[in-house]
Motif scaffolding. Structure first.
Motif, PDB file in Angstrom:
ATOM      1  N   SER A   1      38.329  38.294  32.676  1.00 42.11           N
ATOM      2  CA  SER A   1      38.211  36.882  32.324  1.00 42.11           C
ATOM      3  C   SER A   1      39.425  36.332  31.595  1.00 42.11           C
ATOM      4  CB  SER A   1      36.965  36.647  31.476  1.00 42.11           C
ATOM      5  OG  SER A   1      35.874  36.418  32.332  1.00 42.11           O
TER       6      SER A   1
ATOM      7  N   ASP B   1      29.743  37.489  39.121  1.00 39.80           N
ATOM      8  CA  ASP B   1      30.899  38.385  39.241  1.00 39.80           C
ATOM      9  C   ASP B   1      31.506  38.736  37.885  1.00 39.80           C
ATOM     10  OD1 ASP B   1      30.652  38.562  41.938  1.00 39.80           O
ATOM     11  OD2 ASP B   1      32.273  37.171  42.424  1.00 39.80           O
ATOM     12  N   GLY B   2      30.951  38.181  36.801  1.00 37.98           N
ATOM     13  CA  GLY B   2      31.409  38.559  35.469  1.00 37.98           C
ATOM     14  C   GLY B   2      32.305  37.544  34.799  1.00 37.98           C
ATOM     15  N   TYR B   3      32.453  36.369  35.390  1.00 33.74           N
ATOM     16  CA  TYR B   3      33.301  35.334  34.795  1.00 33.74           C
ATOM     17  C   TYR B   3      32.446  34.322  34.037  1.00 33.74           C
ATOM     18  CZ  TYR B   3      36.838  37.461  37.653  1.00 33.74           C
ATOM     19  OH  TYR B   3      37.687  38.374  38.185  1.00 33.74           O
ATOM     20  N   ARG B   4      33.103  33.539  33.176  1.00 36.59           N
ATOM     21  CA  ARG B   4      32.338  32.560  32.399  1.00 36.59           C
ATOM     22  C   ARG B   4      31.914  31.360  33.258  1.00 36.59           C
ATOM     23  NH1 ARG B   4      37.075  29.846  28.648  1.00 36.59           N
ATOM     24  NH2 ARG B   4      37.687  32.000  28.327  1.00 36.59           N
TER      25      ARG B   4
ATOM     26  N   ALA C   1      35.562  42.429  36.592  1.00 36.00           N
ATOM     27  CA  ALA C   1      36.016  41.055  36.364  1.00 36.00           C
ATOM     28  C   ALA C   1      36.978  41.031  35.178  1.00 36.00           C
ATOM     29  CB  ALA C   1      34.829  40.157  36.070  1.00 36.00           C
TER      30      ALA C   1
ATOM     31  N   LEU D   1      34.866  31.979  43.587  1.00 34.21           N
ATOM     32  CA  LEU D   1      35.406  32.005  42.223  1.00 34.21           C
ATOM     33  C   LEU D   1      35.791  30.603  41.752  1.00 34.21           C
ATOM     34  CD1 LEU D   1      37.788  35.093  42.035  1.00 34.21           C
ATOM     35  CD2 LEU D   1      35.578  34.807  40.924  1.00 34.21           C
TER      36      LEU D   1
END
Lengths: 148, 152
Positions: free
Chosen positions: A142, B51-54, A140, B41
């Motif tokens: 960000s 998935d690793g996003y905020r 990912a 997403l």
């Protein structure tokens, strides 16, 4: 290659305009002949008969990462031969384009691929040619490349 | 600057304004519904976090469309021949976006007058989230014929 019809309907244009804050089009359904927002044709997937059947996306939107990471939308390009107007009936053809790979310190391996779409009117003339660049990241990301 | 008259477009002419004020999750869902892009997403917060996003992020195409509203003010969307963008950084709920369109060239060609523009959009922290360019044919022979017919 896949292909589907795309009718440019006023209510769809209105919903799109409201979603993006297009102040010139948010008040009422636009009249037939009104020039639509120039990125609106990307919403043509709504007319793909396979799209979201069984809650599954079709075409380029059906991509999912093989393991971790994400598929992000990195670039989008439109070439216009003429404006699209409410009332147009277009045919959309989707093609696979180039593929390439890069390494990134933050996102690991980046696999890029292009999806090309041609929008033709009823006389067969190309109205728009679009090129979408998708990137599948290993991890990912960000705060970096691509926002999808 | 609040708008352009096509004949007055010159290199360096620039229009900048806020196009999204404190984006909400509702607006992102609204765009998903209009565009047909229901990727988790953008629409599924727990999935985006897994998935690793905020959290959910706005569609790049939503940012491109909001930015296009400024482009439309500058040149009129019926004259656009090209619009392209790269999505540089994610856009999150709560972000406020400012779009800028600047004329980089005005070209006289055999079939009319063309204008090239740079486009970019930044968030409230000054981070560039979108860069792009556009081109438009702002005058062609049909315009001149119409102008003569109208006595212009």
């Amino acid at each position: 290659m896949t292909s589907h019809e795309f009718r440019v309907e006023p209510g769809h244009v209105l919903a799109f305009a409201r979603a993006v804050g297009d102040e010139n089009l948010v008040a009422a359904s636009p009249a037939v002949g009104t020039v639509v927002p120039t990125t609106f044709p990307s919403a043509a997937v709504q007319y793909d008969p396979k799209h979201m059947q069984g809650m599954r996306a079709s075409g380029a939107l059906a991509d999912s990462p093989h393991d971790r990471g994400s598929v992000l939308h990195a670039e989008q390009h439109f070439e216009y031969s003429r404006p699209v107007r409410v009332g147009d009936q277009l045919t959309v053809e989707e093609f696979e384009g180039r593929r390439w790979r890069k390494e990134s310190r933050r996102a690991g391996s980046l696999n890029f691929r292009e999806v090309v779409k041609e929008y033709r009117d009823q006389s067969g003339e190309i109205v728009i040619r679009s090129r979408m660049v998708l990137v599948e990241t290993e991890f990912a990301v960000s705060d970096g490349t691509g926002s999808t | 600057m609040t708008g352009f008259v096509h004949d007055d477009l010159t290199v360096g002419s620039r229009l900048q304004r806020v196009v999204c004020e404190q984006i909400t999750r509702t607006q992102i869902v609204q765009y998903a519904g209009a565009s047909g892009d229901y990727s988790p997403l953008h629409t599924d917060e727990p999935s985006a976090v897994r998935d690793g996003y905020r959290g959910v992020m706005a569609h790049g195409m939503m940012v491109m469309a909001a930015t296009e509203c400024v482009l439309a003010e500058v040149i009129g969307r019926d004259r656009l021949i090209y619009y392209g963008a790269r999505f540089r950084s994610p856009v999150w709920p709560g972000d406020t976006l400012t779009a800028t369109v600047e004329v980089t060239a005005v070209r006289e060609e055999a079939d009319g007058r063309y204008v090239d523009l740079d486009v970019y959009t930044t968030n409230q922290d000054g981070v560039t989230v979108l860069t792009g360019s556009a081109s438009a044919r702002i005058r062609h022979p049909a315009d001149r014929r119409q102008s003569s017919k109208n006595g212009g």
